[in-house]
Write an enzyme that holds these catalytic residues in place. Structure first.
Site, short mmCIF file in Angstrom:
data_model
loop_
_atom_site.label_atom_id
_atom_site.label_comp_id
_atom_site.label_asym_id
_atom_site.label_seq_id
_atom_site.Cartn_x
_atom_site.Cartn_y
_atom_site.Cartn_z
N GLU A 1 -10.04 -43.59 5.87
CA GLU A 1 -9.12 -43.40 4.74
C GLU A 1 -9.50 -44.26 3.54
OE1 GLU A 1 -4.85 -41.83 6.43
OE2 GLU A 1 -4.84 -43.77 5.45
N HIS B 1 -21.95 -39.86 29.54
CA HIS B 1 -22.09 -38.66 30.38
C HIS B 1 -21.61 -37.41 29.66
CE1 HIS B 1 -23.16 -41.03 34.00
NE2 HIS B 1 -22.55 -41.97 33.28
N LYS C 1 0.03 -31.91 3.34
CA LYS C 1 1.49 -32.08 3.34
C LYS C 1 2.14 -31.06 2.41
CE LYS C 1 1.51 -37.06 4.17
NZ LYS C 1 1.79 -38.36 3.60
O1 PA5 Z 1 -2.72 -46.05 5.57
C1 PA5 Z 1 -1.78 -45.41 5.16
O2 PA5 Z 1 -1.17 -45.72 4.12
C2 PA5 Z 1 -1.28 -44.20 5.90
O3 PA5 Z 1 -2.02 -43.91 7.02
C3 PA5 Z 1 0.15 -44.41 6.36
O4 PA5 Z 1 0.20 -45.56 7.18
C4 PA5 Z 1 0.70 -43.21 7.12
O5 PA5 Z 1 0.55 -42.05 6.37
C5 PA5 Z 1 2.17 -43.43 7.44
O6 PA5 Z 1 2.89 -43.65 6.28
P1 PA5 Z 1 4.34 -44.25 6.29
O7 PA5 Z 1 4.28 -45.61 6.86
O8 PA5 Z 1 4.77 -44.26 4.85
O9 PA5 Z 1 5.20 -43.33 7.14
#
Ligand code: PA5
Length: 445
Positions: free
Chosen positions: A287, A308, A422
């Site tokens: 990310e 394996h 989303k």
């Molecule tokens: O790194 C990030 O910001 C995302 O992976 C969030 O942690 C994830 O989308 C969950 O978001 P939230 O904590 O707002 O529910």
């Protein structure tokens, strides 16, 4: 003193020249400066950098009071969250727990996760388990609006309220969320839940050392002070202007290899307990770096099991791979391979050796084979699996990730690409305001 994180890049020789490596080292030092003086992209999300050394004692004592309260009568804790609000806690709890924790010894609560998927079966089966236990819930969401944990929490909240009554539900739910904004904060205030704050300047995937990770890890029975101390030690080490700074060394070599056409980095572990450390690492690097058409693709394998299944590809498939091995120097347990009088499997040459000796020779043999097959190998070694060393490992990876993303010149702290699915999902589910998107999607695929 033994270093908590050691990096060895000898098995990258021949894949990058010394000149290339020193060029990337200089870029890493520049990136470290940008990170530390806060002049880079996304610099309003740098709160994780001094989190370990600045953790407030009141946070730890509030966590400890919930551990004490729930230890009296709770034997199932459901932690609801996804992405950065899930993987840190899951990875630490898996790494530190007995492999058969839920089947052996009954004095610790079972920790399970919810809202990390939208599977109806998973959540219905979770309810089956909840019906047999005394349940509490930690709901974690920074934004408070993420669909998966919000949907799961509706189900869990309604079960807890129906089973224990609304007043008792207030004791059995704790929320970890943003300080002032977001739907979860509003709900927690309205219901009167105990809450912990995720600081504004700490993004989800950098939040394992906030209550997002600390609360579930403490509830699982582990020493969060040691975790924080390990991270705080690494915070100092990762500031060093030295090519031995592990964050510099790792960020430099992986970018140098990337510039030579290596596109995929496999995080390799040799202990199933570390599988979720790899999942956490994949989110952190995926990310943070995977944007603007750039970034090593982070993947993972758990050896020797995956030798394996994936070993063939790694040895002889497309030559775009790097292996980064998280190696553990000492096993916490010892188990000797016994002598067998009949020796029908021909393995008596192993008798008297420990299983860990075997595992280590598998590790070395694999490293040499894959290196010879064209896969450079980065070794990241920790002394053993415990809270202190894990804290150091988390912090090291976070710092290396920030440095590495700035070498690529991307913003490590945003995730614009996550929004696309989303929007489509909301449109397809009929969320008000998404009508034109829904029309656009109709009939596609
Ligand atoms: O790194 C990030 O910001 C995302 O992976 C969030 O942690 C994830 O989308 C969950 O978001 P939230 O904590 O707002 O529910």
């Amino acid at each position: 003193m033994e270093r908590t994180v050691n990096i060895d890049i000898k098995a990258t020789a021949g894949f990058v020249s010394d000149a290339d490596l020193s060029r990337y080292e200089s870029l890493a030092f520049k990136a470290l400066d940008i990170l530390e003086d806060g002049s880079g992209r996304g610099s309003d999300f740098l709160g994780w950098m001094d989190l370990p050394s600045k953790t407030d004692e009141s946070i730890i004592s509030n966590i400890e009071s919930i551990v004490k309260d729930w230890r009296r009568d709770i034997n199932l804790i459901v932690v609801t969250g996804i992405g950065g609000s899930y993987l840190g806690a899951k990875s630490a709890i898996d790494a530190l727990s007995h492999s058969f924790r839920n089947n052996i010894g009954k004095d610790l609560p079972q920790i399970v996760f919810a809202g990390q998927n939208l599977s109806e079966e998973y959540h219905a089966e979770l309810l089956d388990l909840m019906k047999e236990r005394s349940v509490a819930c930690v709901v974690v969401s920074k934004s408070g609006t993420t669909t998966e944990p919000a949907v799961a929490f509706r189900i869990i909240k309604s079960y807890i309220e129906e089973t224990y009554g609304r007043a008792e539900a207030v004791r059995r739910v704790v929320a970890v969320t943003d300080e002032s904004r977001g739907a979860l904060k509003g709900l927690a205030d309205k219901e009167g839940y105990r809450t912990f704050v995720i600081p504004d300047n700490v993004g989800g995937r950098f939040s394992v050392l906030t209550p997002v990770g600390l609360l579930p890890i403490a509830l699982a029975g582990f020493d969060i002070r040691a975790l924080i101390n390990g991270a705080a030690g690494m915070e100092q080490i990762c500031r060093e202007r030295s090519s031995e700074n592990p964050a510099i060394k790792y960020a430099a070599i992986r970018n140098a290899l990337y510039s030579k056409g290596k596109k995929i980095e496999l995080l390799v572990t040799y202990n199933p307990k570390l599988q979720y450390i790899a999942e956490w690492w994949k989110q952190l690097f995926g990310e943070s770096e995977g944007k603007e058409g750039l970034g090593l693709f982070p993947a993972s394998v758990n050896f020797t099991a995956d030798l394996h299944s994936m070993g063939q590809y790694i040895q002889q498939g497309e030559r775009t791979l790097i292996e980064t091995v998280v190696s553990v120097k000492r096993s916490n347990r010892s188990l000797e391979i016994p002598l067998d009088e009949e020796n029908s499997d021909g393995l008596n040459f192993l008798a008297g050796k420990s299983m860990d000796d075997c595992n280590k020779m598998a590790e070395l043999g694999t490293k040499i084979a894959h290196y010879d097959g064209g896969v450079p190998n980065i070794l990241i070694e920790i002394p053993s699996i415990n809270e202190f060393n894990l804290g150091a490992l988390y912090y090291f990876f976070e710092k290396a990730c920030g440095v590495s993303a700035y070498i690529l010149n991307v913003n490590p702290f945003d995730q614009p690409g996550v929004e696309e699915y989303k929007v489509n999902m909301f449109a397809l589910l009929g969320k008000p305001g998404f009508e034109s998107k829904a029309n656009e999607l109709k009939g596609r695929f």
